[in-house]
Design an enzyme around this catalytic site. Structure first.
Site, PDB file in Angstrom:
ATOM      1  N   ALA A   1       0.856  -1.188   0.000  1.00 48.96           N
ATOM      2  CA  ALA A   1       0.000   0.000   0.000  1.00 48.96           C
ATOM      3  C   ALA A   1       0.889   1.233   0.000  1.00 48.96           C
ATOM      4  O   ALA A   1       2.006   1.196   0.534  1.00 48.96           O
ATOM      5  CB  ALA A   1      -0.879  -0.009   1.247  1.00 48.96           C
TER       6      ALA A   1
ATOM      7  N   GLY B   1       0.741  -5.044   0.783  1.00 46.38           N
ATOM      8  CA  GLY B   1      -0.365  -5.167  -0.179  1.00 46.38           C
ATOM      9  C   GLY B   1       0.056  -5.802  -1.493  1.00 46.38           C
ATOM     10  O   GLY B   1      -0.774  -6.394  -2.192  1.00 46.38           O
TER      11      GLY B   1
ATOM     12  N   GLU C   1      -0.182  -9.378  -0.855  1.00 45.09           N
ATOM     13  CA  GLU C   1      -1.613  -9.704  -0.770  1.00 45.09           C
ATOM     14  C   GLU C   1      -2.268  -9.748  -2.148  1.00 45.09           C
ATOM     15  O   GLU C   1      -3.164 -10.560  -2.402  1.00 45.09           O
ATOM     16  CB  GLU C   1      -2.319  -8.669   0.118  1.00 45.09           C
ATOM     17  CG  GLU C   1      -1.862  -8.738   1.562  1.00 45.09           C
ATOM     18  CD  GLU C   1      -2.386  -7.557   2.375  1.00 45.09           C
ATOM     19  OE1 GLU C   1      -1.834  -6.444   2.235  1.00 45.09           O
ATOM     20  OE2 GLU C   1      -3.354  -7.748   3.123  1.00 45.09           O
TER      21      GLU C   1
ATOM     22  N   GLU D   1       3.924  -5.121   7.518  1.00 46.78           N
ATOM     23  CA  GLU D   1       3.026  -4.137   8.136  1.00 46.78           C
ATOM     24  C   GLU D   1       3.300  -3.926   9.624  1.00 46.78           C
ATOM     25  O   GLU D   1       3.150  -2.813  10.118  1.00 46.78           O
ATOM     26  CB  GLU D   1       1.558  -4.555   7.932  1.00 46.78           C
ATOM     27  CG  GLU D   1       1.048  -4.395   6.505  1.00 46.78           C
ATOM     28  CD  GLU D   1       1.314  -5.597   5.613  1.00 46.78           C
ATOM     29  OE1 GLU D   1       2.095  -6.493   6.003  1.00 46.78           O
ATOM     30  OE2 GLU D   1       0.728  -5.652   4.521  1.00 46.78           O
TER      31      GLU D   1
HETATM   32  N1  CAA Z   1       4.617   3.368  -0.411  1.00 50.66           N
HETATM   33  C1  CAA Z   1       5.050   4.545  -0.900  1.00 50.66           C
HETATM   34  N2  CAA Z   1       6.269   4.714  -1.460  1.00 50.66           N
HETATM   35  C2  CAA Z   1       7.068   3.627  -1.512  1.00 50.66           C
HETATM   36  C3  CAA Z   1       6.685   2.383  -1.015  1.00 50.66           C
HETATM   37  C4  CAA Z   1       5.376   2.259  -0.445  1.00 50.66           C
HETATM   38  N3  CAA Z   1       4.907   1.098   0.022  1.00 50.66           N
HETATM   39  N4  CAA Z   1       7.704   1.515  -1.203  1.00 50.66           N
HETATM   40  C5  CAA Z   1       8.673   2.197  -1.807  1.00 50.66           C
HETATM   41  N5  CAA Z   1       8.319   3.478  -1.987  1.00 50.66           N
HETATM   42  C6  CAA Z   1       9.080   4.556  -2.613  1.00 50.66           C
HETATM   43  C7  CAA Z   1      10.199   5.042  -1.696  1.00 50.66           C
HETATM   44  O1  CAA Z   1       9.707   5.978  -0.753  1.00 50.66           O
HETATM   45  C8  CAA Z   1      11.152   5.641  -2.702  1.00 50.66           C
HETATM   46  O2  CAA Z   1      10.672   6.912  -3.079  1.00 50.66           O
HETATM   47  P1  CAA Z   1      11.731   8.152  -3.226  1.00 50.66           P
HETATM   48  O3  CAA Z   1      12.605   7.740  -4.379  1.00 50.66           O
HETATM   49  O4  CAA Z   1      10.849   9.305  -3.527  1.00 50.66           O
HETATM   50  O5  CAA Z   1      12.456   8.221  -1.935  1.00 50.66           O
HETATM   51  C9  CAA Z   1      11.002   4.726  -3.928  1.00 50.66           C
HETATM   52  O6  CAA Z   1       9.769   4.048  -3.746  1.00 50.66           O
HETATM   53  C10 CAA Z   1      12.112   3.692  -4.012  1.00 50.66           C
HETATM   54  O7  CAA Z   1      12.141   2.991  -2.777  1.00 50.66           O
HETATM   55  P2  CAA Z   1      13.478   2.867  -1.883  1.00 50.66           P
HETATM   56  O8  CAA Z   1      14.399   3.987  -2.127  1.00 50.66           O
HETATM   57  O9  CAA Z   1      13.048   2.608  -0.472  1.00 50.66           O
HETATM   58  O10 CAA Z   1      14.091   1.539  -2.530  1.00 50.66           O
HETATM   59  P3  CAA Z   1      15.057   0.485  -1.827  1.00 50.66           P
HETATM   60  O11 CAA Z   1      15.514  -0.420  -2.908  1.00 50.66           O
HETATM   61  O12 CAA Z   1      16.052   1.135  -0.969  1.00 50.66           O
HETATM   62  O13 CAA Z   1      14.060  -0.360  -0.827  1.00 50.66           O
HETATM   63  C11 CAA Z   1      12.045  -1.550  -0.262  1.00 50.66           C
HETATM   64  C12 CAA Z   1      13.037  -1.136  -1.376  1.00 50.66           C
HETATM   65  C13 CAA Z   1      12.750  -2.528   0.687  1.00 50.66           C
HETATM   66  C14 CAA Z   1      10.896  -2.257  -0.945  1.00 50.66           C
HETATM   67  C15 CAA Z   1      11.563  -0.304   0.502  1.00 50.66           C
HETATM   68  O14 CAA Z   1      11.141   0.671  -0.445  1.00 50.66           O
HETATM   69  C16 CAA Z   1      10.443  -0.562   1.439  1.00 50.66           C
HETATM   70  O15 CAA Z   1      10.642  -1.106   2.517  1.00 50.66           O
HETATM   71  N6  CAA Z   1       9.191  -0.172   1.055  1.00 50.66           N
HETATM   72  C17 CAA Z   1       8.048  -0.280   1.904  1.00 50.66           C
HETATM   73  C18 CAA Z   1       7.542  -1.712   1.975  1.00 50.66           C
HETATM   74  C19 CAA Z   1       6.377  -1.825   2.936  1.00 50.66           C
HETATM   75  O16 CAA Z   1       6.487  -1.549   4.116  1.00 50.66           O
HETATM   76  N7  CAA Z   1       5.206  -2.252   2.415  1.00 50.66           N
HETATM   77  C20 CAA Z   1       4.015  -2.403   3.205  1.00 50.66           C
HETATM   78  C21 CAA Z   1       3.139  -1.204   3.075  1.00 50.66           C
HETATM   79  S1  CAA Z   1       1.783  -1.250   4.220  1.00 50.66           S
HETATM   80  C22 CAA Z   1       0.604  -2.215   3.499  1.00 50.66           C
HETATM   81  O17 CAA Z   1       0.768  -2.764   2.413  1.00 50.66           O
HETATM   82  C23 CAA Z   1      -0.658  -2.290   4.319  1.00 50.66           C
HETATM   83  C24 CAA Z   1      -1.791  -3.064   3.783  1.00 50.66           C
HETATM   84  O18 CAA Z   1      -1.771  -4.264   3.610  1.00 50.66           O
HETATM   85  C25 CAA Z   1      -3.052  -2.368   3.578  1.00 50.66           C
END
Ligand code: CAA
Length: 264
Positions: A70, A115, A118, A138
């Site tokens: 998400a 997500g 999922e 999450e």
């Molecule tokens: N939402 C919004 N932006 C996201 C994102 C997300 N889930 N995942 C990555 N991005 C964005 C980053 O903020 C970054 O943007 P900027 O370039 O503007 O800084 C861009 O994508 C590239 O990401 P990273 O620089 O972080 O890339 P990385 O290779 O260093 O790391 C990653 C990759 C490990 C996937 C890391 O991006 C990460 O941990 N992302 C979040 C993953 C996460 O926590 N997902 C769960 C979301 S909650 C959910 O899904 C709830 C639900 O079920 C309803």
């Protein structure tokens, strides 16, 4: 002939009865925001109704991600009521994908987190590239999965293995995902689309109504007790016995020739 359907956050191309839907926000690792859900809802409604489409492949743009979950920008500022709305809406769209009546094959080309994982779970089958990574992170955000992960993951891999992923938020690689049966196959990244299309073509070769009947029997049966699920199987089996494709399939076998399916 190929057809391209334009969406703000998705690309969709249809060719030879196979639709390829690509999540297209690579700059944020295909994070799922409200517009993605609007677009997914619309495209899956169109694909469900389109008789020219029999198998759907779902993947992510870019080399890094299927979907990184998400969109955390949208999660950051919301409270209880909006959180429940967001979860309901996402669950509804993923359920629509799961029950669209056509096989949906996730081609997991990179991160499938939160997500994104999922979404893959809501697909009929999952093929992963060897570079894919999976997880439900999450809990690291003070949340639980809201798009069906706490329910589909244990149903697919068992509650103990699911809880290990859910409670730690740790990521696992594609070979561990295969060992857990979270994915059905792992291939080299360059082969993912070709293998997806090959699998799609092997489904296209069999009787169309029987394909959707298998999906219906498995999904509807999973929510019932065994006696009731077996009755469901008999009911669907009986309905198929009345179809032209069943007459053609059995005749073609006995006449030692390939069947000609009409989907009727
Ligand atoms: N939402 C919004 N932006 C996201 C994102 C997300 N889930 N995942 C990555 N991005 C964005 C980053 O903020 C970054 O943007 P900027 O370039 O503007 O800084 C861009 O994508 C590239 O990401 P990273 O620089 O972080 O890339 P990385 O290779 O260093 O790391 C990653 C990759 C490990 C996937 C890391 O991006 C990460 O941990 N992302 C979040 C993953 C996460 O926590 N997902 C769960 C979301 S909650 C959910 O899904 C709830 C639900 O079920 C309803």
């Amino acid at each position: 002939m190929s057809q391209t359907l334009p969406f703000e956050t998705l690309a969709c191309e249809i060719e030879d009865q196979i639709a390829v839907v690509t999540l297209n926000r690579p700059q944020v690792l295909n994070a799922l925001n409200g517009q993605v859900f609007t677009d997914l809802k619309e495209i899956f409604a169109q694909l469900e109704d389109d008789p020219a489409v029999r198998v759907i492949l779902l993947t992510g743009a870019g080399e890094k991600a299927f979907a990184a979950g998400a969109d955390i920008n949208e999660l950051a500022g919301i409270g209880c009521s909006l959180g429940q709305d967001l979860s309901h809406r996402g669950q509804g769209v993923f359920r629509q994908i799961e029950t669209c009546g056509k096989p949906v094959i996730a081609l997991i080309n990179g991160y499938a987190l939160g997500g994104g994982c999922e979404l893959a779970l809501a697909c009929t089958l999952r093929l992963a590239s060897s570079s894919a990574e999976f997880g439900q992170p999450e809990v690291r955000l003070g949340l639980i999965p809201g798009y069906g992960g706490t329910q589909r993951l244990p149903r697919l891999i068992g509650s103990s293995a699911a809880l290990k992923l859910l409670l730690t938020g740790q990521r696992i690689d594609a070979s561990e995902a295969l060992r857990l049966r979270l994915v059905d196959e792992v291939v080299e990244p360059a082969e993912l689309m070709a293998r997806g299309k090959e699998l799609a073509r092997s489904i296209l070769a069999v009787a169309p109504l029987a394909v959707s009947a298998c999906i219906q029997a498995v999904y509807e049966g999973a929510d019932r007790g065994l006696e009731s699920a077996l009755r469901l199987e008999s009911t669907i089996f009986g309905h198929l016995c009345d179809t032209k494709d069943k007459i053609e399939g059995t005749r073609a076998f006995l006449e030692k020739r390939p069947p000609q399916w009409t989907g009727s």
